[in-house]
Scaffold this motif. Sequence first.
Motif, short mmCIF file in Angstrom:
data_model
loop_
_atom_site.label_atom_id
_atom_site.label_comp_id
_atom_site.label_asym_id
_atom_site.label_seq_id
_atom_site.Cartn_x
_atom_site.Cartn_y
_atom_site.Cartn_z
N TRP A 27 -5.79 20.68 3.24
CA TRP A 27 -6.97 21.34 2.67
C TRP A 27 -7.83 20.33 1.90
O TRP A 27 -9.05 20.30 2.02
N THR A 31 -11.78 19.32 2.57
CA THR A 31 -12.76 19.84 1.61
C THR A 31 -13.23 18.83 0.57
O THR A 31 -13.88 19.21 -0.41
N PRO A 49 -16.47 23.44 -0.96
CA PRO A 49 -15.86 24.56 -0.26
C PRO A 49 -16.18 25.90 -0.94
O PRO A 49 -15.29 26.60 -1.42
N VAL A 73 -21.38 26.76 4.40
CA VAL A 73 -20.03 27.31 4.32
C VAL A 73 -20.13 28.83 4.44
O VAL A 73 -20.84 29.49 3.68
N ALA A 76 -14.32 30.36 2.85
CA ALA A 76 -13.43 29.34 2.28
C ALA A 76 -12.28 30.03 1.57
O ALA A 76 -12.46 30.63 0.52
N LEU A 82 -11.27 27.59 6.55
CA LEU A 82 -12.59 27.09 6.20
C LEU A 82 -13.49 27.27 7.41
O LEU A 82 -13.13 26.86 8.52
#
Length: 161
Positions: A27, A31, A49, A73, A76, A82
């Motif tokens: 992650w 991000t 994010p 985005v 998230a 994501l």
Amino acid sequence: MKDAALKPDTQDIVVEEILPHAPETIWKALTTGELIARWLGMPTSGFEPAVGKRFTFKTTPAGAWDGLIQCEVLEAVPNERLVYSWQGGHEGNVGYGSRLETVVTWVLSKAEKGTRLRLVHSGFVLPRNDTAFRNMGAGWKKVVPGIGAIAAEHASSKKRN
């Protein structure tokens, strides 16, 4: 049946890898702007994010297209999912740099030896996006495994500091 004929033919790129790292480590690589730029190989500007956050990637310009990929985005969920839009190109271009309006989805799930990372880059309209579909399909197959190496480097450098 009539409506189906009006819908453009779209294709998705799907790449899945099991990476030997915890979802939290992957992650972080997905991000963190500096890390994204490394594994994607494109400068990244403004990424966070957070739903609604707009950001850009910069690649090689072509014809009437300035090389900017505009993103937002859409979802998230830390350490799990994501999703962001991926738009670029120009209506006047054919082949590389043609208009592209797609969505990138990353799904992380625990696996026996780390994290299953699944990428779905969806919405390539064919034949208009043939070049992007072909090039990005090959590119994502190289990029996704590399995310693990960048994640590992970042995690080990954090431990040393």
